[in-house]
Design a protein around this motif. Structure first.
Motif, short mmCIF file in Angstrom:
data_model
loop_
_atom_site.label_atom_id
_atom_site.label_comp_id
_atom_site.label_asym_id
_atom_site.label_seq_id
_atom_site.Cartn_x
_atom_site.Cartn_y
_atom_site.Cartn_z
N THR A 75 0.80 -1.24 0.00
CA THR A 75 0.00 0.00 0.00
C THR A 75 0.83 1.28 0.00
O THR A 75 0.26 2.36 -0.15
N PHE A 209 -7.86 -6.80 4.07
CA PHE A 209 -7.70 -5.50 3.38
C PHE A 209 -9.08 -4.91 3.09
O PHE A 209 -9.91 -5.58 2.47
N ALA A 213 -7.82 -0.03 1.17
CA ALA A 213 -6.47 -0.59 1.15
C ALA A 213 -6.22 -1.27 -0.20
O ALA A 213 -5.11 -1.18 -0.76
N ALA A 216 -5.27 1.22 -2.72
CA ALA A 216 -3.91 1.75 -2.54
C ALA A 216 -2.87 0.91 -3.30
O ALA A 216 -1.75 1.36 -3.56
#
Ligand SMILES: *Cc1c(COP(=O)(O)O)cnc(C)c1O
Length: 389
Positions: A75, A209, A213, A216
């Motif tokens: 990330t 996640f 996330a 990202a």
């Protein structure tokens, strides 16, 4: 060391017989639908334990530390800013990992024994008007000090500041033993491992996640191969891994989540609280203090107990192992030699816990501490008797 006695370290935890059997299985083709029958229920079960509807779950042959690395490398990019408090050995090690990956960590030094400073986080996030901070790190349960922090309060700090940073939570010693609400608390990455609340051998890094996330991943440039969640996700679609999965452990995880959900997560949390409270009653009866500075941060999975000035707390752990074949946890980092730890998470009953309390008493009396044999046991017995389910 005895194989008969339960362990009282805060992970790896005692393994129920049924989970040991589930881990011990014949070899199977890990690219076959049969493997999918183990993998997919395990992923679904973890999602329930995290209390998430939307998280993507990834499970690596690794440990909790590998889960941290998965969170960071998927990330973030070199130079990204991260906000983290240091209040114990595990938050310290996570910060260290960020720094080794070239991240710019703003560290809030926090007394060992205190919880995460949500107010301070809010102040810093409010001042970060350019939104340079990409992630806030939070260690839910500091296993070194027996301190549970308030993750909902950290989320509130982010919201109050109107800050878009992601929230990554280390739940290695809380998830599956203390209340954890990934969606409700707006946790973007939750990290845990197989050998604590899940009552399995070490060997799995378990992460969740959030959609944020996952998004990202598009911009993150830190190098990653083994821990690339995209490769992992692509494998799952075909009942496979990008490499060889730890099939036996995954089979154990599948059984573990069944066991936890059968008991009922709320009952699991209540059991941990009751067991922990008995230990705290004993500590109080001994006239000793917890490292946790206040009641609201006392952990239900591990108690770090301060010993008198001038006494080496590690001697308790050594003596308990040598003379009685019982394992307690040593103090780590700043509190090395100042505390010993009683781990009370995973597969444990009131009765097992009484044996640990009794052993700690014998050890402390052997080593000349001013403790009355039976005092802590009696306090815990009284508590367990009156709070039985
Ligand atoms: C045990 C633990 C870890 C480390 O996990 P490993 O599985 O040993 O890599 C990280 N954070 C916390 C809070 C822990 O208790």
């Amino acid at each position: 060391m005895s194989f008969q006695n339960p362990v009282f370290i805060p992970g790896p935890t005692n393994m129920p017989e049924s989970l040991r059997k589930a881990v011990d299985m014949p070899t199977l083709d890990h690219r076959s639908p049969l493997f999918g029958q183990i993998l997919h229920p395990a992923l679904d079960g973890v999602k329930k334990v995290l209390k998430s509807e939307t998280a993507k779950i990834f499970i690596f042959p690794s440990t909790g530390t590998g889960g941290w690395e998965t969170a960071l490398t998927n990330t973030l990019s070199v130079g990204d800013k991260v906000l983290a408090a240091r209040n114990g050995m595990f938050s310290h090690r996570w910060i260290d990992m960020c720094q080794r990956h070239g991240l710019d960590v703003q560290i809030v030094e926090t007394p060992w024994g205190a919880g995460l400073p949500a107010d301070k986080y809010e102040e810093i996030l409010k001042a970060d008007t350019n939104h340079e901070i990409k992630v806030v790190l939070a260690t839910h349960n500091e296993t070194a000090t027996g301190v549970r922090s308030n993750i909902a309060a950290v989320r509130k700090a982010l919201d109050a500041a109107g800050h878009p940073a992601m929230l990554f939570v280390d739940g290695v010693s809380s998830i599956a033993s203390m209340d954890f609400r990934m969606d409700e608390w707006g946790v973007d990455i939750a990290v845990t491992g197989s050998q604590k609340g899940f009552m399995l051998p070490a060997g799995l890094a378990i992460v969740g996640f959030s959609p944020k996330a996952m998004a990202a991943l598009e911009t993150a440039t830190l190098p990653r191969t083994f821990f690339d969640v995209r490769d992992m996700g692509n494998g799952y679609a075909n009942n496979a891994y990008p490499y060889t999965p730890a099939v036996g452990l995954l089979n154990g995880l599948n059984e573990s989540v069944k066991m936890l959900l059968d008991e009922g997560l709320e009952n699991v949390f209540t059991r941990h609280h009751r067991i922990a409270e008995g230990v705290r009653q004993a500590v109080n009866a001994w006239g000793l203090e917890l490292c946790a500075v206040s009641k609201d941060v006392q952990s239900d999975t591990v108690s770090a107990i301060r010993t008198p000035e001038g006494f080496n707390a590690t001697d308790i752990v050594t003596h308990a192992a040598d003379k009685y074949g019982v394992a307690f946890g040593v103090g780590l980092g700043e509190v090395a030699g100042k505390v010993f730890r009683i781990g009370h998470l995973g597969s444990l009953t009131d009765v097992m816990t009484l044996s640990g309390i009794a052993t700690a008493e014998m050890v402390m009396v052997d080593l000349g501490l001013d403790i009355k044999l039976g005092s802590g046991v009696a306090a815990a017995q009284e508590y367990y008797r009156n709070n039985a389910v």
